[in-house]
Design an enzyme around this catalytic site. Structure first.
Site, PDB file in Angstrom:
ATOM      1  N   SER A  29       0.210   6.562  -0.549  1.00 53.06           N
ATOM      2  CA  SER A  29       1.348   7.155   0.169  1.00 53.06           C
ATOM      3  C   SER A  29       1.926   8.354  -0.563  1.00 53.06           C
ATOM      4  O   SER A  29       2.273   8.259  -1.739  1.00 53.06           O
ATOM      5  CB  SER A  29       2.488   6.134   0.303  1.00 53.06           C
ATOM      6  OG  SER A  29       2.068   5.033   1.031  1.00 53.06           O
ATOM      7  N   HIS A  82      -5.184  -1.101   3.951  1.00 54.82           N
ATOM      8  CA  HIS A  82      -4.287  -2.141   3.442  1.00 54.82           C
ATOM      9  C   HIS A  82      -4.556  -3.469   4.149  1.00 54.82           C
ATOM     10  O   HIS A  82      -4.739  -3.499   5.366  1.00 54.82           O
ATOM     11  CB  HIS A  82      -2.824  -1.759   3.705  1.00 54.82           C
ATOM     12  CG  HIS A  82      -2.321  -0.648   2.851  1.00 54.82           C
ATOM     13  ND1 HIS A  82      -2.151   0.633   3.312  1.00 54.82           N
ATOM     14  CD2 HIS A  82      -1.928  -0.627   1.544  1.00 54.82           C
ATOM     15  CE1 HIS A  82      -1.683   1.397   2.336  1.00 54.82           C
ATOM     16  NE2 HIS A  82      -1.542   0.659   1.256  1.00 54.82           N
ATOM     17  N   TYR A  84      -2.318  -5.627   4.658  1.00 54.03           N
ATOM     18  CA  TYR A  84      -1.178  -5.900   5.555  1.00 54.03           C
ATOM     19  C   TYR A  84      -1.315  -5.228   6.914  1.00 54.03           C
ATOM     20  O   TYR A  84      -0.615  -5.574   7.860  1.00 54.03           O
ATOM     21  CB  TYR A  84       0.164  -5.544   4.897  1.00 54.03           C
ATOM     22  CG  TYR A  84       0.405  -4.075   4.604  1.00 54.03           C
ATOM     23  CD1 TYR A  84       0.650  -3.155   5.611  1.00 54.03           C
ATOM     24  CD2 TYR A  84       0.401  -3.627   3.287  1.00 54.03           C
ATOM     25  CE1 TYR A  84       0.874  -1.814   5.338  1.00 54.03           C
ATOM     26  CE2 TYR A  84       0.619  -2.291   2.993  1.00 54.03           C
ATOM     27  CZ  TYR A  84       0.858  -1.395   4.025  1.00 54.03           C
ATOM     28  OH  TYR A  84       1.075  -0.074   3.748  1.00 54.03           O
ATOM     29  N   GLU A  85      -2.215  -4.238   7.005  1.00 52.02           N
ATOM     30  CA  GLU A  85      -2.454  -3.604   8.306  1.00 52.02           C
ATOM     31  C   GLU A  85      -3.531  -4.354   9.084  1.00 52.02           C
ATOM     32  O   GLU A  85      -3.876  -3.952  10.192  1.00 52.02           O
ATOM     33  CB  GLU A  85      -2.939  -2.166   8.103  1.00 52.02           C
ATOM     34  CG  GLU A  85      -1.869  -1.236   7.633  1.00 52.02           C
ATOM     35  CD  GLU A  85      -2.443   0.141   7.350  1.00 52.02           C
ATOM     36  OE1 GLU A  85      -2.091   1.060   8.093  1.00 52.02           O
ATOM     37  OE2 GLU A  85      -3.225   0.269   6.407  1.00 52.02           O
ATOM     38  N   ALA A 112       1.808   4.131  -4.682  1.00 51.41           N
ATOM     39  CA  ALA A 112       3.253   4.164  -4.867  1.00 51.41           C
ATOM     40  C   ALA A 112       3.687   2.788  -5.357  1.00 51.41           C
ATOM     41  O   ALA A 112       3.055   1.785  -5.026  1.00 51.41           O
ATOM     42  CB  ALA A 112       3.930   4.486  -3.541  1.00 51.41           C
ATOM     43  N   MET A 210       1.850  -2.694  -3.001  1.00 51.65           N
ATOM     44  CA  MET A 210       1.118  -3.463  -1.983  1.00 51.65           C
ATOM     45  C   MET A 210      -0.352  -3.046  -1.883  1.00 51.65           C
ATOM     46  O   MET A 210      -0.965  -3.195  -0.825  1.00 51.65           O
ATOM     47  CB  MET A 210       1.784  -3.269  -0.614  1.00 51.65           C
ATOM     48  CG  MET A 210       3.248  -3.666  -0.563  1.00 51.65           C
ATOM     49  SD  MET A 210       3.994  -3.215   1.005  1.00 51.65           S
ATOM     50  CE  MET A 210       5.748  -3.446   0.643  1.00 51.65           C
ATOM     51  N   ASN A 234      10.834   4.239  -6.309  1.00 52.20           N
ATOM     52  CA  ASN A 234      12.163   3.605  -6.205  1.00 52.20           C
ATOM     53  C   ASN A 234      12.308   2.568  -7.310  1.00 52.20           C
ATOM     54  O   ASN A 234      11.315   2.108  -7.874  1.00 52.20           O
ATOM     55  CB  ASN A 234      12.302   2.902  -4.840  1.00 52.20           C
ATOM     56  CG  ASN A 234      11.182   1.896  -4.598  1.00 52.20           C
ATOM     57  OD1 ASN A 234      10.063   2.283  -4.213  1.00 52.20           O
ATOM     58  ND2 ASN A 234      11.451   0.641  -4.853  1.00 52.20           N
TER      59      ASN A 234
HETATM   60  N1  HPA Z   1       7.847  -2.725  -3.380  1.00 52.96           N
HETATM   61  C1  HPA Z   1       6.578  -2.827  -2.933  1.00 52.96           C
HETATM   62  N2  HPA Z   1       5.806  -1.781  -2.721  1.00 52.96           N
HETATM   63  C2  HPA Z   1       6.310  -0.571  -2.985  1.00 52.96           C
HETATM   64  C3  HPA Z   1       7.624  -0.401  -3.450  1.00 52.96           C
HETATM   65  C4  HPA Z   1       8.424  -1.539  -3.670  1.00 52.96           C
HETATM   66  O1  HPA Z   1       9.607  -1.460  -4.085  1.00 52.96           O
HETATM   67  N3  HPA Z   1       7.817   0.939  -3.605  1.00 52.96           N
HETATM   68  C5  HPA Z   1       6.655   1.535  -3.238  1.00 52.96           C
HETATM   69  N4  HPA Z   1       5.744   0.633  -2.867  1.00 52.96           N
END
Ligand code: HPA
Length: 275
Positions: A29, A82, A84-85, A112, A210, A234
Site C-alpha cells: 500500500s 491478500h 483477507y481479500e 505498510a 496484514m 500509524n
Molecule cells: N494494523 C494492521 N495493519 C496495518 C496497520 C495497523 O495499524 N497500519 C498499516 N497496516
C-alpha cells in the site's frame, strides 16, 4: 482446474521472453511508486497472468513491471494478493514462485505497518529482522513438491543477516534513519483492538500488519533470500489520539516511500555488484 506454473510462466514470457531479474520487489500500500522508477519497463496486468487473482484494495495497482533499477534488472509486483481479500494460498504461492522462476534469487518485500513502539512514528521505516505469524494459516499447507523446497522449511534467518547488514549500510550512507524490529502478521481486514495491541506488544512484536509473512514463508521455502522493509503508517490502535484508517496508511506510506525508494535503489545497486 488448477493453473500450472508452466501456464503462468508462458503468459509472462510472451511479454518478456529473455528478461532475467536479479531481484523481485513486492510493493505494498502506498509504495507502488517504486515501480515508476524502472527504465525500459514491461508492464503486465495481473489479470493477464493465469494463477494470479486481481487485488482490489485502493492503492494496489495489480501490475507486474519488469525493468531496470540502477541498471540492475528487477521485477516489481505492484500490489499484492491478500488472504483477507479471499486470495488463496495457492495463488500467493504462484505469485512468489513466478519471481523465482523468472530467475530472481533475492526478494525484497515491502508493506505498510502500524508501530507498537512510541518512538517509531508514521512516515518512518522499519526493517524486519524477524516475524510472528498470527495469520490463521500457513501458505505451505498441502502436498509438498520436493523439487521446489523441503516439507519442513527453517525460518531461522528468514530475513537474511547479510542482506540486512547491507540495507543498514545503505541507509546509513544515505543518512536515512531506519528501525529494526519484529513484524507481527494478522489476517485483517479489521484493525486491531487496543487490548490486542497491548497483547502483541507484550509478545515482543514491534510492528503489526496484514501481509508480508505468507510471501516470506513461500520465498524461503523455494530458497530465495529475503529482506523486508515496512513503512510505518500509524501508531497502532490505542497508542495515539489519531484514528487508524486506510487513507492514513496510504498518505504516510507515500511519505515513507520517498526514503524507501532511496534505500531500495541503493540496495539494488549493491545486488547488481554482487555485494
Ligand atoms: N494494523 C494492521 N495493519 C496495518 C496497520 C495497523 O495499524 N497500519 C498499516 N497496516
Amino acid at each position: 482446474m488448477a493453473v500450472t506454473m508452466q501456464e503462468t510462466m508462458s503468459a509472462i514470457r510472451k511479454y518478456a521472453p529473455n528478461f532475467v531479474p536479479k531481484a523481485g520487489i513486492i510493493l505494498g500500500s502506498g509504495l507502488g511508486s517504486v515501480a515508476d522508477q524502472l527504465t525500459n519497463p514491461i508492464t503486465i496486468p495481473y489479470q493477464a497472468i493465469p494463477g494470479i487473482n486481481t487485488g482490489s484494495v485502493a492503492g494496489h495497482a495489480s501490475l507486474l513491471v519488469m525493468g531496470y533499477l540502477q541498471d540492475v534488472p528487477v521485477v516489481c509486483l505492484k500490489g499484492r494478493l491478500h488472504v483477507y481479500e479471499g486470495a488463496s494460498y495457492e495463488s500467493i504461492r504462484t505469485f512468489v514462485r513466478m519471481v523465482k522462476n523468472l530467475g530472481a534469487s533475492t526478494l525484497i518485500v515491502t508493506g505498510a505497518a502500524g508501530s507498537m513502539r512510541a518512538e517509531m512514528g508514521p512516515g518512518e521505516i522499519m526493517m524486519i529482522n524477524d516475524h510472528i505469524n498470527f495469520q490463521p494459516g500457513n501458505p505451505l499447507v498441502g502436498p509438498n513438491d520436493e523439487s521446489i523446497g523441503p516439507r519442513f522449511v527453517s525460518l531461522e534467518n528468514a530475513y537474511d543477516d547479510e542482506l540486512r547488514n547491507k540495507v543498514l549500510e545503505v541507509a546509513k550512507k544515505l543518512s536515512i534513519p531506519i528501525h529494526e524490529g519484529v513484524y507481527l502478521s494478522l489476517l485483517g481486514p479489521s484493525f486491531e483492538t487496543p487490548a490486542e495491541i497491548r497483547a502483541y506488544r507484550s509478545l515482543g512484536a514491534d510492528a503489526v500488519g496484514m501481509s508480508v509473512v505468507p510471501e516470506v514463508i513461500i520465498a524461503r521455502h523455494c530458497g530465495m533470500k529475503v529482506t523486508g522493509l515496512v513503512a510505518i503508517t500509524n501508531l497502532a490502535v490505542g497508542m495515539s489520539s489519531e484514528k487508524v484508517t486506510h487513507e492514513g496508511t496510504l498518505r504516510y506510506g507515500e511519505q515513507a516511500s520517498r526514503n524507501m525508494i532511496k534505500i531500495i535503489n541503493g540496495f539494488v545497486k549493491e545486488i547488481g555488484r554482487g555485494y
